[in-house]
Scaffold this active site. Sequence first.
Site, PDB file in Angstrom:
ATOM      1  CG  ASN A  10      -1.780   1.229   1.312  1.00 44.48           C
ATOM      2  OD1 ASN A  10      -1.808   2.031   0.376  1.00 44.48           O
ATOM      3  ND2 ASN A  10      -2.486   1.400   2.419  1.00 44.48           N
ATOM      4  CE  LYS A  12      -0.192   3.359   4.622  1.00 41.00           C
ATOM      5  NZ  LYS A  12      -0.079   3.461   6.068  1.00 41.00           N
ATOM      6  CG  HIS A 100      -5.926   2.178   5.119  1.00 41.20           C
ATOM      7  ND1 HIS A 100      -5.487   3.113   6.029  1.00 41.20           N
ATOM      8  CD2 HIS A 100      -4.912   1.300   4.957  1.00 41.20           C
ATOM      9  CE1 HIS A 100      -4.245   2.812   6.378  1.00 41.20           C
ATOM     10  NE2 HIS A 100      -3.873   1.717   5.743  1.00 41.20           N
ATOM     11  CD  GLU A 102      -2.784   5.733   6.554  1.00 40.58           C
ATOM     12  OE1 GLU A 102      -2.767   5.657   5.318  1.00 40.58           O
ATOM     13  OE2 GLU A 102      -1.839   5.336   7.274  1.00 40.58           O
ATOM     14  CD  GLU A 169      -3.534  -2.021   7.316  1.00 46.71           C
ATOM     15  OE1 GLU A 169      -2.403  -2.261   6.887  1.00 46.71           O
ATOM     16  OE2 GLU A 169      -4.178  -1.000   6.999  1.00 46.71           O
ATOM     17  N   GLY A 175       2.460   2.629  11.017  1.00 46.80           N
ATOM     18  CA  GLY A 175       3.478   3.678  10.959  1.00 46.80           C
ATOM     19  C   GLY A 175       4.140   3.997  12.290  1.00 46.80           C
ATOM     20  CB  SER A 212       4.914  -1.377  12.294  1.00 48.05           C
ATOM     21  OG  SER A 212       4.541  -0.035  12.541  1.00 48.05           O
TER      22      SER A 212
HETATM   23  P1  13P Z   1       2.962   0.748   7.685  1.00 50.45           P
HETATM   24  O1  13P Z   1       3.459  -0.581   7.175  1.00 50.45           O
HETATM   25  O2  13P Z   1       3.723   1.903   7.157  1.00 50.45           O
HETATM   26  O3  13P Z   1       2.822   0.717   9.171  1.00 50.45           O
HETATM   27  O4  13P Z   1       1.484   0.918   7.095  1.00 50.45           O
HETATM   28  C1  13P Z   1       0.590  -0.099   7.223  1.00 50.45           C
HETATM   29  C2  13P Z   1      -0.605   0.218   6.420  1.00 50.45           C
HETATM   30  O5  13P Z   1      -1.344   1.135   6.736  1.00 50.45           O
HETATM   31  C3  13P Z   1      -0.849  -0.580   5.223  1.00 50.45           C
HETATM   32  O6  13P Z   1      -2.120  -0.366   4.726  1.00 50.45           O
END
Ligand code: 13P
Length: 251
Positions: A10, A12, A100, A102, A169, A175, A212
């Site tokens: 992903n 982003k 997601h 976010e 997640e 993150g 992470s």
């Molecule tokens: P990270 O691997 O950067 O923690 O992000 C995870 C994520 O949100 C994948 O969709």
Amino acid sequence: MNKTIYFIANWKMNGNHNSIKEIELVFRFLKKSAINKFIKIIFCPPATLINFFRIKIRNRLINFGAQDISKINVDNGPFTGQLSANILKNSGANYVIIGHSEKRLIDEDFKTIKEKINVALKNKLKVIFCIGEDLSQKKRGLSLKILKKQILSSLEKKINFNNLIIAYEPVWSIGTGIVPSNNYLNKVYVDLKNFLKKKYNVNSPIMLYGGSVTKDNVATLGDISLISGFLIGGASLKATSFIKIIKNYFK
Ligand code: 13P
């Protein structure tokens, strides 16, 4: 080893045309690796890059997904800013991330997520459905309650799990470098599996972990038998670290 392991990148809001070199490196690694029979690699870059990448790499060892989809169930029309399932598929996407955390923070509520999932599935896009509790919910012992609410409010009773991947997640892990213990994760996945069996009569849902994930923790996470792969953010942007994650999983 008989199940497919997913490694989903992903990206982003990252990447540009030059990023094709990262995908090419991953592709080259896959081509010469025996592992490729057991894994599915899906890159989810910004939507504007999918078509460019697909044209550069037509091989099915590399799959593409979008990070969002319009909830409007028409192929084309006067809907400014919207990307329909048809437009996404036409660009080369076979998957789409929905729910997601976010995106939930910006503009996705339960109803919207449900609509998007239905539109995607009706139009033959596979769904990567994200669920996760935040830190305060976890601290109050509400994790499983929240996850179940997210599932029940988004998945129709008769949903087809063949085209649905559930990605757990924990928001507090995304993150942050903080990864839940295997003990904690085992409990979550066992509970989710039983819940999905009870509510949707599905025996082997595809369930991923995200948050992470790195080359250093992927092998430990791999000990959890109910996890069928990973949704990876930061560590998926560079081919070197993405490839190391794949390699270390199988070590
Ligand atoms: P990270 O691997 O950067 O923690 O992000 C995870 C994520 O949100 C994948 O969709």
